[in-house]
Design a protein around this motif. Structure first.
Motif, mmCIF file in Angstrom:
data_model
loop_
_atom_site.group_PDB
_atom_site.id
_atom_site.type_symbol
_atom_site.label_atom_id
_atom_site.label_comp_id
_atom_site.label_asym_id
_atom_site.label_seq_id
_atom_site.Cartn_x
_atom_site.Cartn_y
_atom_site.Cartn_z
ATOM 1 N N ALA A 182 -10.015 -38.146 51.129
ATOM 2 C CA ALA A 182 -9.447 -38.476 52.439
ATOM 3 C C ALA A 182 -8.859 -39.881 52.436
ATOM 4 O O ALA A 182 -7.787 -40.122 53.004
ATOM 5 C CB ALA A 182 -10.512 -38.344 53.523
ATOM 6 N N ARG A 183 -9.536 -40.795 51.788
ATOM 7 C CA ARG A 183 -9.021 -42.176 51.739
ATOM 8 C C ARG A 183 -7.742 -42.253 50.917
ATOM 9 O O ARG A 183 -6.825 -43.018 51.248
ATOM 10 C CB ARG A 183 -10.096 -43.116 51.180
ATOM 11 C CG ARG A 183 -11.274 -43.313 52.132
ATOM 12 C CD ARG A 183 -12.166 -44.458 51.678
ATOM 13 N NE ARG A 183 -12.859 -44.152 50.435
ATOM 14 C CZ ARG A 183 -14.034 -43.532 50.351
ATOM 15 N NH1 ARG A 183 -14.646 -43.139 51.463
ATOM 16 N NH2 ARG A 183 -14.614 -43.316 49.188
ATOM 17 N N ALA A 184 -7.662 -41.472 49.856
ATOM 18 C CA ALA A 184 -6.431 -41.464 49.045
ATOM 19 C C ALA A 184 -5.261 -40.918 49.852
ATOM 20 O O ALA A 184 -4.141 -41.459 49.803
ATOM 21 C CB ALA A 184 -6.652 -40.640 47.780
ATOM 22 N N ILE A 185 -5.500 -39.846 50.593
ATOM 23 C CA ILE A 185 -4.449 -39.279 51.455
ATOM 24 C C ILE A 185 -4.035 -40.304 52.506
ATOM 25 O O ILE A 185 -2.832 -40.522 52.741
ATOM 26 C CB ILE A 185 -4.949 -37.987 52.122
ATOM 27 C CG1 ILE A 185 -5.204 -36.909 51.066
ATOM 28 C CG2 ILE A 185 -3.953 -37.494 53.163
ATOM 29 C CD1 ILE A 185 -5.957 -35.701 51.594
ATOM 30 N N ALA A 186 -5.017 -40.931 53.125
ATOM 31 C CA ALA A 186 -4.726 -41.905 54.177
ATOM 32 C C ALA A 186 -3.899 -43.069 53.653
ATOM 33 O O ALA A 186 -2.996 -43.566 54.341
ATOM 34 C CB ALA A 186 -6.028 -42.418 54.788
ATOM 35 N N GLY A 187 -4.179 -43.501 52.450
ATOM 36 C CA GLY A 187 -3.400 -44.596 51.873
ATOM 37 C C GLY A 187 -1.939 -44.230 51.706
ATOM 38 O O GLY A 187 -1.038 -45.044 51.969
ATOM 39 N N ARG A 188 -1.684 -42.999 51.296
ATOM 40 C CA ARG A 188 -0.292 -42.548 51.138
ATOM 41 C C ARG A 188 0.401 -42.438 52.501
ATOM 42 O O ARG A 188 1.586 -42.773 52.637
ATOM 43 C CB ARG A 188 -0.266 -41.195 50.431
ATOM 44 C CG ARG A 188 -0.714 -41.260 48.968
ATOM 45 C CD ARG A 188 -0.517 -39.920 48.286
ATOM 46 N NE ARG A 188 -0.966 -39.930 46.903
ATOM 47 C CZ ARG A 188 -0.256 -40.392 45.880
ATOM 48 N NH1 ARG A 188 0.948 -40.884 46.088
ATOM 49 N NH2 ARG A 188 -0.736 -40.356 44.645
ATOM 50 N N VAL A 189 -0.326 -41.954 53.507
ATOM 51 C CA VAL A 189 0.268 -41.830 54.836
ATOM 52 C C VAL A 189 0.550 -43.202 55.434
ATOM 53 O O VAL A 189 1.616 -43.429 56.019
ATOM 54 C CB VAL A 189 -0.658 -41.009 55.750
ATOM 55 C CG1 VAL A 189 -0.117 -40.978 57.180
ATOM 56 C CG2 VAL A 189 -0.817 -39.589 55.228
ATOM 57 N N ALA A 190 -0.379 -44.122 55.294
ATOM 58 C CA ALA A 190 -0.200 -45.468 55.857
ATOM 59 C C ALA A 190 1.055 -46.130 55.299
ATOM 60 O O ALA A 190 1.744 -46.874 56.007
ATOM 61 C CB ALA A 190 -1.430 -46.318 55.574
ATOM 62 N N ALA A 191 1.368 -45.855 54.037
ATOM 63 C CA ALA A 191 2.553 -46.445 53.421
ATOM 64 C C ALA A 191 3.842 -45.925 54.042
ATOM 65 O O ALA A 191 4.899 -46.568 53.922
ATOM 66 C CB ALA A 191 2.545 -46.181 51.920
ATOM 67 N N LEU A 192 3.789 -44.780 54.720
ATOM 68 C CA LEU A 192 4.974 -44.210 55.358
ATOM 69 C C LEU A 192 5.223 -44.772 56.752
ATOM 70 O O LEU A 192 6.321 -44.635 57.286
ATOM 71 C CB LEU A 192 4.828 -42.686 55.465
ATOM 72 C CG LEU A 192 4.631 -41.903 54.157
ATOM 73 C CD1 LEU A 192 4.352 -40.441 54.471
ATOM 74 C CD2 LEU A 192 5.859 -42.035 53.269
ATOM 75 N N ILE A 193 4.193 -45.369 57.350
ATOM 76 C CA ILE A 193 4.265 -45.794 58.751
ATOM 77 C C ILE A 193 4.671 -47.264 58.822
ATOM 78 O O ILE A 193 4.005 -48.123 58.247
ATOM 79 C CB ILE A 193 2.911 -45.570 59.448
ATOM 80 C CG1 ILE A 193 2.567 -44.072 59.439
ATOM 81 C CG2 ILE A 193 2.937 -46.107 60.880
ATOM 82 C CD1 ILE A 193 1.190 -43.742 59.976
ATOM 83 N N PRO A 194 5.738 -47.584 59.526
ATOM 84 C CA PRO A 194 6.203 -48.974 59.582
ATOM 85 C C PRO A 194 5.443 -49.793 60.627
ATOM 86 O O PRO A 194 4.770 -49.252 61.513
ATOM 87 C CB PRO A 194 7.668 -48.829 59.980
ATOM 88 C CG PRO A 194 7.693 -47.604 60.839
ATOM 89 C CD PRO A 194 6.664 -46.667 60.235
ATOM 90 N N HIS A 195 5.558 -51.084 60.547
ATOM 91 C CA HIS A 195 5.066 -51.957 61.609
ATOM 92 C C HIS A 195 5.772 -51.594 62.918
ATOM 93 O O HIS A 195 6.943 -51.209 62.929
ATOM 94 C CB HIS A 195 5.342 -53.427 61.274
ATOM 95 C CG HIS A 195 4.644 -53.917 60.034
ATOM 96 N ND1 HIS A 195 3.291 -54.121 59.977
ATOM 97 C CD2 HIS A 195 5.121 -54.228 58.803
ATOM 98 C CE1 HIS A 195 2.947 -54.557 58.768
ATOM 99 N NE2 HIS A 195 4.048 -54.623 58.026
ATOM 100 N N GLY A 196 5.041 -51.714 64.011
ATOM 101 C CA GLY A 196 5.639 -51.478 65.317
ATOM 102 C C GLY A 196 5.786 -50.023 65.701
ATOM 103 O O GLY A 196 6.387 -49.713 66.734
#
Length: 412
Positions: A182-196
């Motif tokens: 789950a943490r590995a998936i979350a890390g990949r998703v977080a990289a797609l989401i920009p600031h703001g």
């Protein structure tokens, strides 16, 4: 008023709306369980959620009936016996259904009133305000445990046909415990989401891990159906914008609920706002991130079925997927581990095993597993299959590729 006056409103032939999710009144549920004949011939409607609500109102009396939109485990026996009616609606459609239902009785679970006589819906403003406005009789359960949200939906107690004080605990939801996948998936998703960005995050291990993975972001806004306990850690790390956070319910501990009320972090709104895909889709950089049980090589998503049995519902995912795709700079992200049952079953499949599709292929956007990211938005049929096979478990890829070749040949 004594609780007997409330129970007297449960009469044969009556249609009754009860709050679900974290808005469920456990004190009322206990009273009904102690006096089940009150539910004889009563038609109850409630948005009970798997993992939150454990009372089967249809099972309390032989001729009681219950309408739900997801299927909590507690209701499965009554569902098998035909006493539970499961409506396969997305949240926006549930809101329309409840608005048009004109219940004989609508029950609201609210906080103690303020000096002006208004009572907040507290931690659950999802459907109760909608049912309240359309019901023939309106009953307010005032619970001292329910915190008053300063910017949440509220009612004037003077509007109620009956006001009953019931002191009882609130529904609490234990935090998810994300594993390494789950943490590995979350890390990949977080990289797609920009600031703001405006962010909607669902329930489960990967969604819970995503909040932690977003800790170094700045200016994020919650735009979701649900606010979970992990949100406070994100606020404390400075990742959230100073304002603009909207949710329908809170899900966590009573301490979390009190903290939300004290900090006035979130404005609680009903489902007509929180799941309005057109309205949300006009916002820039809206990112929806939700878990799935299965995704096939066409990009179709199963959120509801496991082993041929319904275990949930579509929920708000169709609304948020449409909003993410429509939002300028936004995305709709589906998260899932590549395998299940100890790595023996692929959750990326050639064709869905479920009898229905929760998210159709026209809402396919981004799919993320621990092995990578598949961007499907502008991909052709073959490109979609190739991208999804590439994020499947490595031991499953050859089989999936062969299955796709067979499917592709059959299309000719």
């Amino acid at each position: 008023m004594p609780i007997a006056d409330l129970l007297d409103r449960f009469r044969p032939g009556a249609s009754v709306y009860l709050p679900g999710a974290t808005g469920e009144s456990l004190a009322l549920a206990q009273a009904l369980a102690a006096d089940p004949d009150r539910l004889r011939g009563v038609e109850v409607t409630s948005c009970l959620l798997p993992g939150m609500n454990g009372v089967d109102y249809a099972g309390l009396a032989p001729d009681a009936r219950l309408t739900v939109f997801m299927l909590p485990a507690a209701t499965r026996e009554s569902f098998a016996q035909g006493r539970v009616r499961l409506l396969p609606l997305a949240y926006s459609a549930i809101a329309r259904h409840i608005a048009a239902a004109a219940f004989d009785v609508a029950i609201a679970h609210v906080a103690p009133p303020d000096a002006g006589g208004r009572a907040s819906f507290g931690i659950a403003a999802d459907f109760s305000p909608i049912a309240w406005n359309a019901a023939r009789q309106r009953i307010a359960i005032v619970n001292p445990h329910m915190p008053s949200m300063r910017r949440g939906s509220s009612i004037a107690l003077a509007e109620a046909d009956l006001v009953v004080e019931l002191d009882g605990p609130l529904v609490e939801v234990a935090p998810a415990r994300p594993d390494a996948t789950a943490r590995a998936i979350a890390g990949r998703v977080a990289a797609l989401i920009p600031h703001g960005a405006a962010v909607q995050v669902g329930i489960g291990g990967a969604p819970a891990a995503l909040w932690a993975a977003l800790g170094d972001h700045r200016g994020l806004r919650l735009r979701s159906g649900l606010a979970s306990e992990e949100l406070l850690a994100l606020a404390d790390r400075g990742a959230l914008a100073s304002d603009g956070h909207v949710a329908g319910i809170a899900a966590g501990s009573e301490g979390f609920y009190r903290t939300l009320a004290d900090r006035d972090l979130i404005r609680f709104a009903d489902t007509r706002e929180t799941h309005d895909a057109g309205r949300i889709g006009r916002e820039e950089r809206f990112f929806a991130a939700n878990s799935a049980l299965e995704v096939d090589l066409f990009g179709q998503v199963n959120l509801e079925w496991q082993g041929g049995r319904p275990v949930s519902g579509a929920g708000g995912a169709p609304d948020f997927a449409a909003a993410g795709i429509g939002s300028p700079g936004g995305r709709s992200i589906t998260m899932l581990p590549a395998t299940a049952k100890g790595g023996t079953i692929s959750r990326i499949v050639a064709r869905l095993s479920s009898p229905s599709v929760s998210l159709p292929r026209n809402l396919a956007d981004v799919v993320v597993t621990e092995h990578g990211v598949a961007d499907l938005r502008h991909a052709s049929l073959d490109a979609r299959a190739e991208a999804l096979i590439a994020i499947a478990d490595p031991t499953m890829r050859d089989v999936l590729a062969e299955q796709w070749r067979s499917l592709r040949t059959a299309m000719a």
